[in-house]
Design a protein around this motif. Structure first.
Motif: not given
Length: 301
Positions: A181-189, A203-209, A220-221, A265-269
């Motif tokens: 809960a405390s880290s849920a507000s962290k901004a995505p990388p 399904s989930c939103d993802c950031v393409i590194k 992905v979160k 909070e994040w996974l690298v896939v």
């Protein structure tokens, strides 16, 4: 006694293997033919009696829609059940397939249960499911599982094997609720693009590194249902000023925590592509050249 034969058509070897494994596990006795595109499928259909076609849409040389049109135009194959297996789930594509005479539709990514349900439905409608059950029930010297096979085909449930999650995922199972809960507000990388990763059941939103012609590195979160290595998936890439979308088929090659801590909070896939469609490869090339994603990405670097 004639055999029940299914033709699997897909330009991606991984998808063909996935389908074949699912069919053999849940439909003992089924015979399987495979083709890498519509042109090869035509050759098989001309010499082999096929009871069901499972076909991808986007393939080089001859697409699934073109193959479907040909199948329906030939007297020998006109009534063969034809199930389209594709990530093209848009309304206009579904309408196209229906107009061409498709029997049913399976959207990518799909689970084994979804695949087998559609296959059983198509075979039952064609009057072939009972024949397959009879084949599976015949005892053979090579198999001692005749009764189990028949049970699987006629509604019995096979034992469920719980596969442990990857090591990288285990760390998240015991994460304290307060910490989450405390880290849920962290901004995505920060990333070089955005997309949507579609798994068989979520399904989930993802950031393409990073992106190459072979694979994409995604962030992905962490969710309640963690992605699994070798799980089939579809990546929708949305890039450019016009928000172009590329729909890429593939599988999860690796899953790991972004940070070396259980509270990450994040996974690298790493999502590895299986499409051989020239149009999709051209789109990827343009994305990379445009600079909206990283130009050079070396797997394992």
């Amino acid at each position: 006694m004639s055999k029940v034969t299914v033709l699997v058509v897909d330009d991606a070897a991984f998808i063909r293997d996935l389908v074949k494994k699912g069919l053999r596990s849940h439909l003992p006795g089924v015979q399987i033919e495979e083709a890498i595109n519509g042109r090869k499928a035509q050759q098989i259909l001309a010499r082999v009696d096929i009871d069901l076609v499972l076909c991808d849409w986007e393939m080089p040389e001859m697409s699934g829609l073109e193959l479907l049109t040909w199948v329906r135009s030939e007297p020998r194959t006109a009534k063969v059940p034809f199930v389209m297996v594709t990530s093209r789930g848009d309304k206009e594509n579904v309408v196209q397939a229906i107009q061409a005479g498709v029997s049913d539709y399976i959207g990518k990514p799909f689970s084994n249960d979804q695949l087998i349900t559609k296959v059983k439905k198509a075979l039952n409608k064609a009057g072939k499911l009972q024949l397959l059950a009879q084949q599976a029930s015949k005892p053979t010297a090579a198999s001692a599982f005749g009764n189990d096979s028949l049970n699987a085909l006629t509604g019995g449930k096979a034992p469920v094997v719980n596969t442990p999650p990857p090591v990288a995922a285990e760390a998240f199972a015991a994460k304290p609720a307060a910490k989450a809960a405390s880290s849920a507000s962290k901004a995505p990388p920060a990333g070089r693009g955005q997309g949507t990763l579609r798994l068989p059941n979520s399904s989930c939103d993802c950031v393409i590194k990073a992106l190459s012609l072979k694979e994409a590195q995604l962030v992905v979160k962490v969710q309640e249902q963690l992605p699994q290595v070798l799980e089939s998936a579809v990546l929708d890439l949305q890039q450019g000023a016009d928000n172009e979308v590329a729909r890429l088929n593939g599988y999860l090659h690796s899953v790991a925590a972004m940070e070396n801590t259980p509270s990450s909070e994040w996974l690298v896939v790493v999502f590895r592509f299986v499409d051989k469609d020239p149009q999709k490869l051209d789109y990827l090339s343009r994305l990379i050249a445009r600079g909206s994603v990283q130009k050079h990405y070396s797997p394992g670097a």
